[in-house]
Scaffold this motif. Structure first.
Motif, mmCIF file in Angstrom:
data_model
loop_
_atom_site.group_PDB
_atom_site.id
_atom_site.type_symbol
_atom_site.label_atom_id
_atom_site.label_comp_id
_atom_site.label_asym_id
_atom_site.label_seq_id
_atom_site.Cartn_x
_atom_site.Cartn_y
_atom_site.Cartn_z
ATOM 1 N N UNK A 17 33.057 37.572 30.941
ATOM 2 C CA UNK A 17 32.190 36.781 30.209
ATOM 3 C C UNK A 17 31.548 37.594 29.066
ATOM 4 N N UNK A 18 30.772 36.980 28.245
ATOM 5 C CA UNK A 18 30.216 37.412 27.221
ATOM 6 C C UNK A 18 28.954 38.435 27.921
ATOM 7 N N UNK A 19 28.710 38.278 29.134
ATOM 8 C CA UNK A 19 27.509 39.232 29.622
ATOM 9 C C UNK A 19 28.041 40.745 29.400
ATOM 10 N N UNK A 20 29.512 40.935 29.241
ATOM 11 C CA UNK A 20 30.072 42.372 29.084
ATOM 12 C C UNK A 20 29.297 42.983 27.871
ATOM 13 N N UNK A 52 36.410 42.026 33.162
ATOM 14 C CA UNK A 52 37.467 41.385 33.990
ATOM 15 C C UNK A 52 38.498 40.369 33.497
ATOM 16 N N UNK A 53 37.852 39.813 32.102
ATOM 17 C CA UNK A 53 38.573 38.553 31.658
ATOM 18 C C UNK A 53 38.967 37.284 32.604
ATOM 19 N N UNK A 90 48.334 37.299 32.461
ATOM 20 C CA UNK A 90 47.475 36.557 33.473
ATOM 21 C C UNK A 90 46.897 37.400 34.673
ATOM 22 N N UNK A 91 45.542 37.499 34.720
ATOM 23 C CA UNK A 91 45.094 38.252 35.805
ATOM 24 C C UNK A 91 44.790 39.550 35.665
ATOM 25 N N UNK A 92 44.827 40.128 34.393
ATOM 26 C CA UNK A 92 44.735 41.582 33.919
ATOM 27 C C UNK A 92 43.418 41.696 33.254
ATOM 28 N N UNK A 93 42.419 42.487 33.596
ATOM 29 C CA UNK A 93 41.298 42.864 32.891
ATOM 30 C C UNK A 93 41.573 44.280 31.946
#
Length: 296
Positions: free
Chosen positions: A170-173, A195-196, A152-155
């Motif tokens: 998101x998918x904009x990555x 970022x996730x 949780x909370x890790x990109x």
């Protein structure tokens, strides 16, 4: 919306585990909350723009009580031909402001599977994940089509660079990765991070990006007040804007009344890889010749 969310296929296989309440979205949320109080693991699948109708129920019946309802927010981001009524621009903003909600967004279909598994594993609070309308990208799926719960909370960092950091949500990555390729052509090295999570944010990742780069750009398919705003708030609270960092928040346009055509939705919304690359060039002070090389 069984057909739209794909749950009609689930319902055929598990008829006693799927409940179609039609367009009674407010009822769906409170119904899911009731299931959670009895120890079940409800997933509440609703279009992003239709979840707007349910904010009262999400806030009071779910989040306030820290009930582990999992919200699957379909049609998130720029939806193209579905039109303005289905443009899911606001879900990150109104879900991330809730105190107990875990808010996440996958960058591809395999990440979506991992986030479904993550949501299923969260039993002490509500969670949500957003995903767009359209086809998958073509990534290799997890073994047996089963995801693994994420921390949780890790990109994560997808591409290492040196001068510019692009942090996507998101998918904009995928557009961020393509923008980095454009920049590489003219000798500009860009880091791309996924970022996730919008809430909680990966503070360690953000600090690392700020420390190692002169420019930070956040990119999302959502309105002001969402992921980029949360990152900006984190930077300000932690004094990370007090130095020489150049920071740009890149989000969806304010006006969403235009029914963008699916194939050109990102382009028309100003969120394409070419637009992201052009923003980088403007921030680092590159001249117009560089823009010409990219045909921007």
């Amino acid at each position: 919306m069984g057909g739209g969310t794909g749950l009609n296929l689930f319902q055929k296989r598990f008829p006693e585990r799927c409940f179609d309440v039609g367009i009674a979205e407010q009822h769906a949320v409170t119904f899911a909350a009731g299931l959670a109080t009895e120890g079940l693991k409800p997933f509440c699948a609703i279009y992003s723009s239709f979840l707007q109708r349910d904010f009262d129920q999400v806030a009071h019946d779910v989040d306030l009580q820290k009930l582990p309802v999992r919200f699957a927010m379909d049609r998130a981001g720029v939806v193209g031909a579905d039109g303005p009524t289905h443009c899911g621009a606001f879900d990150t903003t109104f879900m991330a402001c809730l105190p107990n909600m875990v808010v996440m967004a996958p960058s591809c279909e395999s990440e979506l599977m991992h986030m479904v598994a993550t949501a299923a594993a969260i039993d002490d609070r509500p969670s949500c994940f957003r995903y767009p309308r359209g086809n998958d990208i073509g990534y290799i799926l997890p073994q047996n089509n089963k995801g693994t719960p994420l921390e949780i909370g890790k990109g994560r960092v997808l591409k290492e660079g040196s001068r510019v950091a692009i942090l996507g949500y998101g998918t904009i990555v995928q557009n961020c990765l393509a923008a980095a390729k454009h920049l590489q052509v003219i000798g500009i090295s860009a880091t791309v991070a996924d970022a996730r999570f919008c809430k909680p944010l990966d503070g360690d990742l953000i600090r690392q990006l700020v420390k190692e780069h002169e420019v930070l750009i956040t990119v999302e398919e959502g309105s002001i007040g969402g992921f980029s705003s949360n990152v900006s708030h984190f930077l300000a609270l932690n004094g990370l804007l007090d130095g020489k960092l150049k920071m740009e928040a890149y989000d969806a346009p304010r006006q969403i009344h235009k029914p963008w055509i699916s194939e050109r939705a990102s382009e028309e919304a100003g969120l394409s890889s070419r637009h992201i690359a052009a923003t980088v060039l403007s921030l680092i002070g590159e001249n117009k010749d560089s823009l010409h090389l990219l045909k921007l």
